[in-house]
Design an enzyme around this catalytic site. Structure first.
Site: not given
Ligand code: BG6
Length: 524
Positions: A64, A170, A200, A204, A238, A257, A262
């Site tokens: 956009r 996702k 993703h 890996k 993380e 999330d 994952h």
């Protein structure tokens, strides 16, 4: 104390050349967004540098934000130069690559946009572009449905010449109902074998290696079951906080999330039965079986077997950081979790009674993603008179930051007395292969260009994941609100995690037969 036995470096085993992708136009929805700049374009640039990009490959970015193609090239070039995923960035390499990039301003919520898009793609084809179309939907989940519908209304879902595929980022919905509704839209427009739902983590290298490690060696599979395994831990810690994604994260939280996709994928690869072949359907079929075997949780189970947390202020790498509720764009009374821990049970012959402890969090003390498989303790009678303790074997599959596999086992400490010590056999990707493999998005983008869906999730698989997660979300909404913030940024996470580890779970008296042998977590 531990000693290290280092696997000898393997010579001349550097990365195999990747097979080039088909010619195509990659049409990215959400091209002015973060993911395109930080992940997609750097991965495409890497693929071009490796020589595995078809000469007739082009990108049409759609967003956009008003921008010319020149500005899009400049913006993505600057981001690629900075991205940690880019290998060997050079001005000349970028000049060569950026010719392939175009940008089109468009509002995907406007029905009149889709005929314009079709017209643009027809024009491109007339001037020599590939007739193959790879759509990539990297937008908030709420816009995915309208985009798919829009492509269908102008016939961009099927081609007379060339192929059409669609990659869906996702999150795929936000609960079981919305995922089912989105799947219904997708199936009404695209054939399932044209749909690539991305997670993703599956791209890996070490994640793919789980299957080779388990099924390519006769050493491990015989003990890979409830007779020998005490419990399994899967952790993704993380150090980053919510960054500039408050709007997304407030609606999502750590469970949706990270766990809903994952970490459940890591669990499935760790627990699945051997597939008949390494093809898309055989692998996905076995993963779905694992999800279907996970014991559904009642509200009481959720209270006992889960923990959630939200970070308060603290320090990361010696720098003060604000608590989640003080991050820009976050509700000051937010009850969104930035940490989630769950104990799962898989009710099948292989795993009955073996707990799988899953946990993840933002702004924790370290960056670490790993799977630790704890074997049962040995009968101790033989060593009963020794002063040292015999530790059970642990197999650790490290996904990041250091990719590798290590096995901890007991050895005799040199000397006259029989005393034991834990030693480790280590395999490190970096040491053995000299270089890191391709980053996850490179592998997945290339697979989607080549039509290989093995590393993507199937519609029923995504629904099976939500069938596990949605009851937890619903129970959390019904249980008393958590006392947030309950861990400091830079710490090991909330203390309530330790309750999940207790034999019967949080506050329960009942004990579970397995998995309580010699449990020790990394933090203890
Ligand atoms: C994304 C999540 O899917 O994965 C992020 O939305 C998370 O919140 C990221 O930080 C982690 O990916 P990786 O590859 O850095 O472990």
């Amino acid at each position: 104390m531990s000693a290290i036995i280092q696997a000898s470096p393997l010579e001349n085993l550097s990365q195999q050349p990747l097979t080039p992708g088909d010619s195509c136009v990659l049409i990215i929805f959400g091209a002015s967004g973060d993911l395109t700049a930080r992940k997609l374009i750097p991965s495409l640039y890497n693929l071009a540098c490796e020589g595995c990009m078809n000469p007739d490959f082009e990108v049409l970015g759609i967003g956009r934000t008003p921008m010319s193609s020149g500005e899009f090239r400049k913006k993505t070039g600057e981001a690629a130069a900075k991205s940690k995923d880019t290998r060997d960035f050079s001005e000349s390499g970028w000049k060569d690559f950026e010719r392939r990039l175009q940008y089109m301003v468009g509002d995907v919520n406007e029905p009149k946009f889709y005929p314009q898009l079709r017209g643009h793609l027809n024009e491109m084809e007339k001037t020599g572009s590939s007739p193959n179309h790879l759509f990539y939907v990297s937008t908030p989940a709420s816009v995915a449905g309208p985009i798919i519908g829009g492509l269908g209304t102008v016939g961009l879902n099927r081609r007379d010449r060339g192929w059409t595929r669609i990659v869906l980022e996702k999150p795929f919905g936000r609960d079981l109902e919305s995922a089912q509704a989105l799947n219904a839209v997708v199936r009404g427009v695209f054939d399932e074998n044209k749909v690539y739902r991305i997670d993703h983590y599956l791209g890996k290298e070490t994640v793919q290696n789980i299957l080779v490690f388990r099924f390519g060696n006769s050493l491990f599979e015989p003990v890979w079951n409830r007779n020998y395994i005490d419990y399994v831990e899967i952790a993704a810690a993380e150090t980053v906080g919510v960054e500039n994604r408050a709007a997304f994260y407030e609606e999502t939280g750590a469970l949706r999330d990270m766990v809903a996709n994952h970490l459940l994928q890591l669990l499935a690869l760790t627990a699945m039965e051997p597939p008949l072949a390494f093809d898309a359907d055989s692998v996905r079929e076995q993963k779905v079986q694992v999800f279907r075997s996970i014991r559904p949780m009642s509200v009481e189970d959720v209270a006992r077997f889960t923990a959630r947390g939200q970070y308060g202020s603290g320090a990361i790498d010696g720098k003060r950081v604000p608590g989640y509720r003080h991050e820009p764009g976050v509700n000051p009374n937010s009850t969104t979790e930035t940490y989630a821990a769950v104990r799962f049970y898989i009710e099948n012959w292989r795993w009955a009674g073996v707990p799988f402890y899953i946990r993840t969090g933002k702004h924790l003390a370290r960056n670490l993603t790993e799977i630790r498989v704890h074997l049962k303790p040995t009968p101790q009678a033989l060593f009963a008179r020794m002063s040292s303790v015999i530790e059970p074997n642990v197999i650790t599959i490290s996904i990041q930051p250091d990719e590798g596999i290590s096995i901890a086992f007991e050895a005799k400490r040199p000397g006259a007395q029989v005393q034991t010590v834990t030693v480790q056999a280590n395999f490190s990707y970096q040491t053995s292969f000299g270089s890191k493999g391709p980053v996850a998005y490179e592998t997945l983008l290339l697979d989607s260009m080549r039509g290989d869906a093995t590393l993507f999730t199937r519609g029923d698989e995504v629904e099976a994941e939500w069938r596990i997660i949605t009851p937890i979300e619903e129970a959390w909404a019904r249980l008393p609100p958590p006392d947030f913030p309950n861990y400091a940024a830079g710490s090991e996470g909330p203390a309530s995690w330790h309750e999940v580890l207790k034999p019967g779970g949080n506050g329960a008296e009942q004990t579970v037969g397995h998995g309580q042998g010699n449990r020790k977590t990394k933090e203890e």
